[in-house]
Design a protein around this motif. Structure first.
Motif, mmCIF file in Angstrom:
data_model
loop_
_atom_site.group_PDB
_atom_site.id
_atom_site.type_symbol
_atom_site.label_atom_id
_atom_site.label_comp_id
_atom_site.label_asym_id
_atom_site.label_seq_id
_atom_site.Cartn_x
_atom_site.Cartn_y
_atom_site.Cartn_z
ATOM 1 N N ASP A 49 45.658 -40.787 7.961
ATOM 2 C CA ASP A 49 46.598 -41.647 8.577
ATOM 3 C C ASP A 49 46.810 -42.885 7.851
ATOM 4 N N ASP A 52 47.263 -46.435 9.338
ATOM 5 C CA ASP A 52 46.348 -47.155 10.055
ATOM 6 C C ASP A 52 45.245 -47.470 9.456
ATOM 7 N N LEU A 367 38.556 -48.330 16.472
ATOM 8 C CA LEU A 367 39.562 -47.566 17.423
ATOM 9 C C LEU A 367 40.073 -48.925 18.394
ATOM 10 N N THR A 373 41.042 -48.887 24.325
ATOM 11 C CA THR A 373 42.542 -48.772 24.052
ATOM 12 C C THR A 373 42.845 -47.428 23.616
ATOM 13 N N GLU A 374 44.125 -47.080 23.798
ATOM 14 C CA GLU A 374 44.579 -45.504 23.896
ATOM 15 C C GLU A 374 43.811 -44.911 22.753
ATOM 16 N N GLU A 375 43.924 -45.509 21.775
ATOM 17 C CA GLU A 375 43.127 -44.870 20.490
ATOM 18 C C GLU A 375 41.751 -44.572 20.747
ATOM 19 N N PHE A 379 40.661 -40.626 20.591
ATOM 20 C CA PHE A 379 39.654 -40.117 19.481
ATOM 21 C C PHE A 379 38.327 -40.527 19.591
#
Length: 777
Positions: A49, A52, A367, A373-375, A379
């Motif tokens: 990615d 990011d 992250l 966080t959502e990340e 992950f």
RNA sequence: GGGCGCGUAGCUCAGCGGGAGAGCGCUCGCCUCACACGCGAGAGGUCGCUGGUUCGAACCCAGCCGCGCCCACCA
């Protein structure tokens, strides 16, 4: 360091431009270097990615690092102490134990006589560093050493200085080494430091952080460099007749991994991290299988052994680039916090953290941790960490420890330890040795250093070739760079492209379907590819990438390309080729899916050229699941026999010197070839005759599984050569029969070996006998 | 000093209890309408040495000989 070298080349230095400007310069370099790394990843087809990216010096990341430091401080796991550290005189900073490497050095061992306080004689000690005697505070002997037992509790007088040195007993001292008496210098030797602490000895520092003799030494030595001081001390001792001997001495000495300078053990006020408590959970998760190393064999033990014997970690560095400690001082006060303290007069600690401290937070700090966080939720924990073994302690273990401490999760489940590729001559790849290469030079072509032979330039092998080559040459060991493997990758890409061309230019517009044809060869290739899928899946899952790459190479090349495509050609070229098209498309598609992780570029390109709209990207297409229902043992047996027959007939042609383009006449006298008769004729260039009139016409019988082929005279070759060949074949078969007979005659073998093995041996014997029978009726 | 690993075809490496494998290189034939970065057929190893376990060992065990790596506070 690179930036420091740049500055040096410009006739400047970090001190001259100051901390802020220096950090600015490093940022510029980081930008350039980072872009280069990103470019290389893209070039190699890494599916990442790229929108990011994270860097440990990003603002958010810095906040995470700070938080961790404060957290550990509050738990009492991070503390400041005067302790013996490895001092790098080149970089002028403390370094951790892991940044120290042992190098073999030739020193001189000096025997020094220290007069006893009582005036009755002296004690002789051995040392390789006489200059440190200026900081001696005791003499130690082994408590069981009778030569010295009467001296314990007495004292000696330190020459040149005049300090009183108590004579103490400590088990550490080896009576066998040197004279059995050891000078104790707690300020400049790791083990002396520990002995000193045990006995409450004074700690004198005569070598400063600048590598020069300090004011604690007699005035005439002050300001000298260490090697200068060594000479001066030896000269004076010699003058006083206190050196009773010298001898050359070869031993391992700690050096800084970073600057290459000899490490100077110094007592210094530094920040440390207590590792014992952090290590426990990290040991647990590997013991209980939450985290698995691949290969498991050596690395699990290596990892555990290190953690089980762990020592405090010196985390402060006297450098400018890095995470500055969140610590402020005012007089005797110390403040540790995520933000600067209020009030006047606070000064921040100028030191920064060991880079591995921040790197250890990587799996979660990237992250968004400590924010939920959502990340982070999506992950973390991650699955796989792939790295080289030299980083197991520095990074892997620290990530596990921090992960467990701060997130209560193991940061990943599998750790793949891959090979380190060495230069072809076995040396490490390194810029300074001229043994390193830039992967881009293999992708696009580029300079070929002398150790890579052949001279000149690397050809442009392409990224797929490089990926294949690196995987194929990898192993559970370190390996030497092997250009042939990269070449093999290029050949594979080329072969795949051409095979795809054959298929895609001829095929009709049908859906891939493994069951469309149903001929033996169709069932055979489907079964073989299904088995290949099974094997490759297992190998990928087991992190055995070289085996997977080579399996794919062999499976595609020798089965699909060499045999099936040749078998399918007549049907493919025919008017109505829908059935074979469907099987070919299925086969090609399956190979593309299996091979894509190894060679993403060609496979994606071919995938795009396959018929049908809206296929999407292969990169995100499903990896095939194995369907055991497609295994077809009968078809494999039948085709296996056909392949053997074709090979035998081709060999016959070759031995007999048949003209390549001419057909050999023959009679197929063997069972089980109904479906393959025509195939054999075409692939081996034989022309079948239905009947043989009289045995006199038969020049030879070529044995094939289940029978033989009777060869008849034809324009293709000379008859006399056939006879010679027959002789040799018969002799070979007799030898095989003899071998099998003797094995079966062994009662032990028949009695104790598994029935299947014995049965197999009997089967072979029978087969050989039949074959010989046909040759020599 | 402790621990780990390696020694298999000319080269780089797989195989790790049931008749020695791959790629390259080498030999012999082939420009056969996908591919000479190719096609077909072959030659080439007492699996470092010596013992042992086993019906059977490259593979397990012991010792030795040669390499290499990691860890470690013997001056």
């Amino acid at each position: 360091r690179v930036v420091e070298k740049q500055l040096e080349a410009e006739g400047s230095s970090r001190e001259e431009i100051g901390r802020e400007a220096f950090v600015e310069r490093v940022w510029e370099w980081v930008q350039e270097y980072g872009d280069n790394i990103t470019r290389q990843f893209k070039e190699l087809g890494s599916s990442l990615d790229y929108e990011d990216e994270r860097f440990t010096m990003d603002d958010e990341y810095v906040r995470a690092v700070t938080k961790v430091f404060v957290h550990l401080y509050e738990k009492g796991l991070v503390y400041r102490d005067n302790y013996m550290v490895n001092w790098d005189p080149g970089l002028r900073t403390a370094i951790s134990d892991l940044e120290v490497e042992q190098r073999t050095v030739e020193d001189t061992l000096f025997m020094l006589d220290y007069p006893l306080e009582s005036g009755s004689g002296s004690v002789t000690i051995a040392t390789v560093r006489p200059e440190t005697m200026l900081a001696d505070t005791a003499i130690a002997v082994n408590p069981g050493d009778e030569r010295y037992s009467r001296l314990i509790g007495e004292a000696a007088v330190l020459p040149l200085v005049g300090r009183r040195l108590p004579i103490i007993a400590d088990d550490y001292v080896d009576p066998e080494f040197g004279t059995g008496a050891l000078k104790i210098t707690p300020g400049h030797d790791q083990s002396d430091f520990e002995i000193g602490r045990r006995h409450g000895l004074e700690e004198v520092t005569v070598i400063g952080e600048d590598g020069r003799i300090t004011d604690a030494a007699p005035e005439r030595f002050r300001g000298m460099e260490v090697d200068e001081a060594l000479k001066a001390v030896v000269a004076e001792l010699r003058e006083q007749g206190l050196i009773s001997g010298t001898q050359p001495y070869v031993h391992d000495v700690p050096h800084s991994h970073r600057s290459g300078r000899r490490v100077e053990p110094l007592i210094s006020l530094q920040w440390f991290c207590d590792m014992d408590k952090l290590a426990q959970p990290a040991i647990e998760v590997v013991r209980d299988g939450t985290i698995t190393f691949h290969p498991e064999k050596p690395w699990t033990g290596v990892y555990l052994n290190w953690l089980e014997n762990i020592r405090p970690w010196c985390i402060s560095r006297q450098l400018w680039w890095g995470h500055q400690l969140p610590v402020w001082y005012r007089g005797d006060e110390t403040y540790v916090g995520e933000t600067a303290p209020g009030g006047e007069g606070w000064e921040r600690d100028p030191d920064v953290l060991d880079t591995w401290f921040s790197s250890g937070l990587w799996p979660f700090a990237t992250l968004g941790w400590p924010k939920a966080t959502e990340e982070l939720r999506a992950f973390y924990s991650t699955d796989v960490l792939s790295t080289a073994r030299d980083i197991i302690f520095l990074w892997v273990a620290r990530m596990v420890m921090f992960g467990e401490e701060l997130t209560e999760h193991a940061p990943f489940t599998d750790v793949n330890i891959h090979s380190v590729i060495q230069a072809p001559d076995g040396r490490r790849m390194s810029k300074s040795l001229g043994t390193g290469i830039d992967p881009s030079d293999l992708v696009h072509g580029g300079p070929r250093p002398p150790v890579y032979e052949e001279g000149g330039e690397f050809p442009a092998y392409g990224a797929d070739a490089l990926r294949f080559g690196l995987l194929a040459m990898s192993s559970s060991q370190d390996v030497r760079f092997n250009e042939e493997r990269v070449k093999q990758g290029r050949d594979l890409a080329n072969k795949l492209w051409n095979a795809a061309r054959l298929i895609l230019l001829r095929v009709s517009d049908v859906e891939p379907d493994p069951g469309a044809g149903g001929t033996v060869e169709d069932r055979w290739i489907v079964s073989r590819i299904e088995r290949l899928t099974e094997r490759v899946t297992e190998l990928y899952d087991g992190f055995r990438f070289s085996a997977a790459a080579l399996e794919l190479y062999g499976g595609f090349w020798s089965e699909l390309a060499d045999w099936y495509l040749e078998l399918a050609k007549p049907r493919l070229y025919a008017e109505d080729n829908a059935e074979v098209s469907a099987v070919l498309l299925w086969s090609l598609e399956r190979i593309l899916r299996l091979l894509h992780p190894v060679m993403p570029f060609v496979t994606e390109e071919i995938w795009d050229l396959m018929p049908g709209d809206d296929r999407g990207l292969l990169a995100v297409a499903d990896f095939p699941a194995v369907d055991p229902a497609k295994f077809d043992a009968d078809a494999e047996l039948e085709l296996g026999r056909m392949i053997e027959a074709v090979t035998a007939l081709r060999r016959y042609r070759d031995e007999v010197g048949a003209r390549p383009s001419a057909s050999v006449r023959g009679h197929l006298a063997a069972d089980g070839y109904d479906a393959c008769r025509a195939h054999i004729a075409r692939l081996a260039r034989f022309e079948w005759v239905d009947e043989v009139s009289g045995d006199g016409d038969v020049l030879a019988t070529v044995p094939i599984p289940g029978g033989g082929v009777q060869v008849l005279p034809s324009e293709a070759f000379d008859a006399a050569e056939a006879e010679a060949r027959l002789e040799k074949k018969a002799a070979d078969l007799s030898k095989e029969i003899e071998r099998a007979e003797s094995k079966l005659a062994n009662e032990q073998f028949v009695a104790k070996a598994p029935a299947a093995v014995v049965e197999e041996e009997r089967r072979k014997l029978e087969e050989y006998r039949e074959a010989l029978q046909r040759l020599r009726p």
